[in-house]
Scaffold this active site. Structure first.
Site, PDB file in Angstrom:
ATOM      1  N   TYR A   1      64.773 -35.792   0.842  1.00  0.00           N
ATOM      2  CA  TYR A   1      63.913 -34.740   1.404  1.00  0.00           C
ATOM      3  C   TYR A   1      64.121 -33.400   0.697  1.00  0.00           C
ATOM      4  CZ  TYR A   1      62.476 -37.822   5.187  1.00  0.00           C
ATOM      5  OH  TYR A   1      61.922 -38.853   5.899  1.00  0.00           O
TER       6      TYR A   1
ATOM      7  N   ARG B   1      64.104 -43.396  18.529  1.00  0.00           N
ATOM      8  CA  ARG B   1      63.000 -42.503  18.902  1.00  0.00           C
ATOM      9  C   ARG B   1      62.534 -42.716  20.345  1.00  0.00           C
ATOM     10  NH1 ARG B   1      59.960 -40.261  14.248  1.00  0.00           N
ATOM     11  NH2 ARG B   1      61.680 -39.500  12.996  1.00  0.00           N
TER      12      ARG B   1
ATOM     13  N   ARG C   1      57.053 -30.686  24.763  1.00  0.00           N
ATOM     14  CA  ARG C   1      56.879 -30.119  23.423  1.00  0.00           C
ATOM     15  C   ARG C   1      55.842 -29.002  23.446  1.00  0.00           C
ATOM     16  NH1 ARG C   1      54.401 -33.389  18.447  1.00  0.00           N
ATOM     17  NH2 ARG C   1      52.637 -33.084  19.822  1.00  0.00           N
TER      18      ARG C   1
ATOM     19  N   ARG D   1      56.751 -39.090  21.062  1.00  0.00           N
ATOM     20  CA  ARG D   1      55.337 -38.831  21.359  1.00  0.00           C
ATOM     21  C   ARG D   1      54.617 -39.913  22.147  1.00  0.00           C
ATOM     22  NH1 ARG D   1      54.107 -37.369  15.263  1.00  0.00           N
ATOM     23  NH2 ARG D   1      55.814 -38.862  15.155  1.00  0.00           N
TER      24      ARG D   1
ATOM     25  N   ASP E   1      66.877 -33.583  14.952  1.00  0.00           N
ATOM     26  CA  ASP E   1      66.316 -34.237  13.766  1.00  0.00           C
ATOM     27  C   ASP E   1      67.365 -34.261  12.668  1.00  0.00           C
ATOM     28  OD1 ASP E   1      63.485 -35.204  12.873  1.00  0.00           O
ATOM     29  OD2 ASP E   1      64.404 -34.257  11.127  1.00  0.00           O
TER      30      ASP E   1
END
Ligand code: CP3
Length: 355
Positions: free
Chosen positions: A155, A27, A40, A31, A78
């Site tokens: 998921y 990652r 973003r 963020r 992703d």
């Protein structure tokens, strides 16, 4: 294709000698970086960012611009793009993580799932890989990635993130045939997807088995590791005259390293619960190791980060076969100056282990 200027990441994965221990961070584009948040915002939202190859390339390169020590870029995308391409309808609810419009409830739902064609159905990812390779211009290698079949299945069956995997484990135990059918379709989809990324220019690939560690030892072998092995058996192993190494990262897989080392991957990712010295002696010469600093160490002051990097380097010890990384992804709250201390410490402190 341009000549690779820094190949110590690929060399360490293949256990070839290196000058210093290579480093990247799961990652690393994310963020915690203000420049990521700005891009973003420009894209509108996270999925629009993933689907725009120019902007996905921009955020992939941001950490490399800020931290010149980084030895590998990772495709910005992703793992859930694959279930999305299988028709599940991925969306992100602010503060709630990923969600699917369609959820898998039955064998009939599984039968109806298509196997996506990477260039047709995931062309935006392939375009991002080609764009990033062009812009990297041989500076460092590009890592492609996918989720493991088991992790993706959780998921798809839960409809989003889960703490206890209630629906997916219920299916695994009450209708193992249905779960196997789902995992088999996912293994076929992931094989095609990773081969698509390799053809587009990915120089190594990582399989994220984020939730393999939630399984029992027996279920891990049958429902997660077996399908990762099947994927690896079907991958392009050499492209453009170079081996394309595979990294398998099962979070919580520390108890099973011996069997993981036999799955055909060149390297295993370790989370921070493993002692890297004993991991090294358990896997022997079979695989390289990637990891494994606790991401929470990055909340501490730079001196503490440096000390922990030093401890892990000493624990791995002398010689190649180690790619430095965190034991899981960096979190949004980390101060970018602390990430800098991490990257700098790895190169500064590791040279003596390669003399
Ligand atoms: O490592 C990298 O820099 C490459 C990019 C990458 C992302 N997701 C970007 C992302 C990678 C390799 C992933 C993999 C991924 N995605 C995994 C496996 C790795 C792991 O963490 O165990 C999983 C389980 C996912 C699914 C996913 N995507 C979740 C659960 C979330 C929400 C997380 C959260 O903290 O809110 C995402 C969104 C996501 N993927 C973000 C990023 C940068 C945050 C989205 C944003 O900008 O708002």
């Amino acid at each position: 294709m341009s000549e690779l200027k820094n190949d110590r990441f690929l060399r360490a994965l293949l256990k070839q000698p290196v000058d210093v221990t290579p480093v990247w961070m799961m990652r690393q584009a994310g963020r915690y970086l203000p420049e990521y948040r700005a891009t973003r915002a420009k894209a509108g939202d996270f999925m629009s960012l993933c689907m725009n190859p120019e902007l996905a390339c921009e955020v992939t390169l941001q950490p490399l611009e800020r931290y010149p020590q980084i030895d590998a870029a990772i495709l910005f995308s992703d793992i859930l793009t694959v279930p999305d391409a299988m028709g599940q309808g991925l969306y992100f609810e602010t503060g709630e993580g990923p969600r699917f419009k369609k959820v898998i409830n039955s064998a009939a739902d599984i039968d109806a799932l298509p196997i996506p064609d990477p260039e047709k159905d995931l062309g935006y990812v392939m375009d991002a890989v080609r764009t990033i390779r062009r812009e990297l211009n041989g500076r460092v290698p590009l890592i492609g990635f996918s989720g493991s079949p088991w992790t993706l299945a959780t998921y798809m069956v839960e409809g989003g993130s889960s703490k206890d995997f209630r629906k997916s484990k219920a299916m695994l135990y009450s209708d193992p045939q249905a779960m196997h059918a789902l995992l088999d379709k996912l293994a076929q989809s992931v094989t095609a997807y990773l081969n698509g990324q390799i053809k587009a220019g990915a120089q190594a690939v990582q399989i994220f088995d984020s939730w393999g560690g939630s399984l029992s030892a027996a279920a891990y072998q049958e429902f997660s590791l077996a399908y990762m092995q099947k994927i690896i058996d079907g991958l392009i192993r050499e492209h453009d005259g170079r081996t394309v190494p595979v990294i398998v990262f099962t979070k919580g897989g520390g108890l099973w390293l011996e069997s993981m080392a036999d799955c055909g991957a060149q390297a295993l990712g370790l989370d921070w619960t493993c002692d890297i010295a004993s991991a090294r002696s358990r896997v022997g010469n079979k695989v390289a190791l990637q990891g494994n600093m606790d991401p929470s160490v990055l909340y501490a002051k730079p001196e503490a980060i440096r000390a922990e990097v030093g401890r892990i380097l000493a624990s791995y010890g002398h010689g190649t076969g180690h790619v430095f990384n965190l034991g899981h992804g960096i979190t949004p709250e980390v101060n970018p100056e602390h990430a800098k201390a991490f990257f700098e410490a790895v190169h500064e402190l590791s040279a003596p282990y390669h003399q």
